[in-house]
Design a protein around this motif. Structure first.
Motif, PDB file in Angstrom:
ATOM      1  N   VAL A   7       0.842  -1.206   0.000  1.00 32.18           N
ATOM      2  CA  VAL A   7       0.000   0.000   0.000  1.00 32.18           C
ATOM      3  C   VAL A   7       0.874   1.252   0.000  1.00 32.18           C
ATOM      4  O   VAL A   7       0.821   2.065  -0.931  1.00 32.18           O
ATOM      5  CB  VAL A   7      -0.951  -0.008   1.207  1.00 32.18           C
ATOM      6  N   THR A   8       1.728   1.413   1.012  1.00 36.32           N
ATOM      7  CA  THR A   8       2.525   2.654   1.053  1.00 36.32           C
ATOM      8  C   THR A   8       3.617   2.640  -0.013  1.00 36.32           C
ATOM      9  O   THR A   8       4.046   3.698  -0.470  1.00 36.32           O
ATOM     10  CB  THR A   8       3.163   2.853   2.450  1.00 36.32           C
ATOM     11  N   GLY A   9       4.028   1.430  -0.453  1.00 37.08           N
ATOM     12  CA  GLY A   9       5.000   1.381  -1.555  1.00 37.08           C
ATOM     13  C   GLY A   9       4.381   1.940  -2.829  1.00 37.08           C
ATOM     14  O   GLY A   9       4.989   2.767  -3.530  1.00 37.08           O
ATOM     15  N   THR A  31      -6.630  -7.204   6.345  1.00 33.60           N
ATOM     16  CA  THR A  31      -5.867  -7.611   7.528  1.00 33.60           C
ATOM     17  C   THR A  31      -6.189  -6.704   8.719  1.00 33.60           C
ATOM     18  O   THR A  31      -6.170  -7.155   9.863  1.00 33.60           O
ATOM     19  CB  THR A  31      -4.355  -7.593   7.241  1.00 33.60           C
ATOM     20  N   ASP A  32      -6.527  -5.447   8.458  1.00 31.37           N
ATOM     21  CA  ASP A  32      -6.811  -4.513   9.561  1.00 31.37           C
ATOM     22  C   ASP A  32      -8.131  -4.805  10.252  1.00 31.37           C
ATOM     23  O   ASP A  32      -8.449  -4.162  11.251  1.00 31.37           O
ATOM     24  CB  ASP A  32      -6.816  -3.064   9.047  1.00 31.37           C
ATOM     25  N   MET A  33      -8.893  -5.788   9.723  1.00 31.34           N
ATOM     26  CA  MET A  33     -10.144  -6.198  10.380  1.00 31.34           C
ATOM     27  C   MET A  33     -10.018  -7.604  10.964  1.00 31.34           C
ATOM     28  O   MET A  33     -10.977  -8.138  11.545  1.00 31.34           O
ATOM     29  CB  MET A  33     -11.302  -6.159   9.375  1.00 31.34           C
ATOM     30  N   ASN A  44      -2.605 -13.666   6.137  1.00 28.09           N
ATOM     31  CA  ASN A  44      -1.669 -13.823   5.012  1.00 28.09           C
ATOM     32  C   ASN A  44      -0.782 -12.616   4.766  1.00 28.09           C
ATOM     33  O   ASN A  44       0.118 -12.677   3.941  1.00 28.09           O
ATOM     34  CB  ASN A  44      -2.465 -14.096   3.715  1.00 28.09           C
ATOM     35  N   ILE A  45      -1.051 -11.494   5.428  1.00 20.14           N
ATOM     36  CA  ILE A  45      -0.323 -10.269   5.101  1.00 20.14           C
ATOM     37  C   ILE A  45       0.866 -10.037   6.035  1.00 20.14           C
ATOM     38  O   ILE A  45       1.977  -9.762   5.579  1.00 20.14           O
ATOM     39  CB  ILE A  45      -1.265  -9.026   5.143  1.00 20.14           C
ATOM     40  N   PHE A  46       0.643 -10.144   7.339  1.00 24.05           N
ATOM     41  CA  PHE A  46       1.733  -9.884   8.298  1.00 24.05           C
ATOM     42  C   PHE A  46       2.065 -11.161   9.066  1.00 24.05           C
ATOM     43  O   PHE A  46       1.190 -11.975   9.332  1.00 24.05           O
ATOM     44  CB  PHE A  46       1.326  -8.781   9.285  1.00 24.05           C
TER      45      PHE A  46
END
Ligand code: EPZ
Length: 417
Positions: A163-165, A303-305, A325-327
């Motif tokens: 995202v930030t990349g 992932t934030d949920m 799966n993300i972090f």
């Protein structure tokens, strides 16, 4: 440190209004570096992360003022090209000044973010992309030192959507010489919001929201006058709170199209959700049904949920498999939920959640932003009192969460530390 105390067992009822999206406001604030003049940004949430970022931009020489959800950033003068460790260590999103600073001034010195509670979270893909665009980058004493007379357009392929990349390179590409193509780009709504903000400044960007984004460099950009989208994760968090307490809540000022994955999964648990325009109506079921989730890049389940959904599943009928799966380390809320009586076993990136009849209020500790949100969700449904310590984590991402929950009937209060 402040604590939050919740008397659980009360069904949430009433209406709540969603604030602006933190993860859209941060890159849009960074985009103001690309212009020279007074930038106006509306619907910015009043959060610790926003004021931290504003202080960083002020450190770079910009004028920063926030009042009632409006941020004014005067980017006429940039007097420093350095983002010191003191800022970056408190907020990784500080790395978002890298691309715009490089594009505006030809140089940027940004501290490497260092570790994070939820995972290593390297920024190698940001660096790879900027090098492809002609930046000379050296890593010395924990700092990224990047130089480029003028960035040139390039084709950048991300090994994984970042995202930030994506946001850093999109901003860098707006003033580069030629076309930059980002492949396997992140498609999150916050990325699209940044693209729309940049386009309102005069940038030439196509394909934001898809995995191929094309940016054609222009010579200059005009200052921002832009309104931030609503926060989809705050929306999901209130949906989870209503679902777990068997509540009946109207959620106003939200972007219903940005929470489709969350709505679909919650409906499978028996939660009734309807929507009209920018209002969601959610009714929690008498009994929740266990459902599996796998976190994925947008438009998958965010992932934030994950932590908030796990809190919900602790009281569902059956067993829910939750795959992150993300972090690589985003299960720190598990130990705290267990203290409340949850039955959760972690095997690698999968948490197996076996529903229990009830949770018991307990003293628990917030470890990261979304983990603390999951403890609030659990505390709302637990029998007895839950006291959440280290709530500065929650203040990073939720504007006035206890006031909003109080308006929905929750028995919640902040205990000054
Ligand atoms: C953004 O973080 C969000 N933060 C996070 O929200 C969110 O959890 C995350 O995206 C995923 O959706 C902001 O937008 C400010 P990534 P970001 O780069 O950009 C790996 C919250 O709760 N990766 O998309 O840092 C990385 O390790 C926060 O508000 C590399 O390997 O996340 C991760 O496994 C938490 N190399 C995956 O990609 C890189 O150069 C996705 O990370 C960059 C990322």
């Amino acid at each position: 440190m402040d604590k939050i105390e919740i008397e659980g067992g009360i069904s949430l009822t009433g209406e709540v209004s969603i604030s602006g999206a933190k993860n859209a406001a941060l890159p849009v604030m960074a985009a103001s570096i690309l212009s020279s003049g007074e930038n106006l940004i509306y619907n910015v949430p009043r959060l610790r992360d926003i004021s931290t970022f504003g202080k960083l931009l002020a450190y770079l020489g910009m004028g920063y003022h926030q009042e009632n959800g409006e941020v004014i950033l005067d980017s006429t003068n940039i007097s420093s090209i350095e983002a010191p460790y003191d800022f970056v260590k408190t907020m990784r999103a500080s790395v978002l000044v890298l691309g715009p600073l490089l594009a505006r001034t030809g140089e940027a010195k940004v501290s490497l973010p260092g570790g994070c509670a939820i995972g290593a979270r390297p920024i190698n893909l940001h660096i790879m992309g900027l090098e492809k665009m002609g930046a000379e980058i050296t890593l010395t004493e924990g700092y990224i030192h990047a130089k480029a007379k003028r960035l040139k357009g390039a084709v950048v392929y991300f090994d994984m959507p970042t995202v930030t990349g994506t946001e850093n390179l999109m901003m860098a590409g707006t003033l580069a010489d030629g076309e930059t193509v980002l492949e396997n780009a992140a498609c999150e709504p916050e990325v699209v919001d940044l693209a729309n903000a940049l386009i309102s400044m005069g940038a030439n960007i196509r394909g934001a929201g898809t995995s191929i984004v094309r940016i054609n460099g222009v010579s200059s950009l005009r200052p921002l006058d832009y309104r931030i989208i609503p926060d989809r994760i705050e929306t999901g968090t209130f949906l989870a709170g209503a679902a777990i307490t068997g509540g009946d809540v109207r959620i106003n000022n939200c972007s219903t199209e940005h929470v489709e994955a969350i709505i679909n999964k919650l409906r499978e648990t028996g939660t009734v959700i309807t929507f009209k325009g920018d209002t969601l109506h959610v009714k929690g079921p008498d009994k929740l049904v266990a459902e599996d989730i796998k976190t994925m890049p947008y438009p998958g389940f965010p992932t934030d949920m994950q932590a908030q959904f796990m809190a919900l599943m602790t009281l569902a009928e059956g067993t829910s498999l939750i795959t992150e799966n993300i972090f690589e380390n985003r299960f720190m809320h598990v130990a705290e939920l267990r203290r409340m009586g949850a039955d959760i076993r972690v095997e690698g990136s999968i948490a197996k959640v076996k529903g229990v009849k009830s949770l018991k209020g307990a003293p628990v500790m917030a470890t990261d932003l979304r983990a603390s949100a999951s403890l609030v969700v659990a505390g709302l449904a637990a029998q007895g009192t839950t006291i959440i310590d280290r709530v500065y984590h929650i203040d990073r991402g939720y504007q006035g969460i206890e006031e909003k929950l109080k308006l929905l009937g929750a028995k919640i209060r902040r205990v000054k530390g």
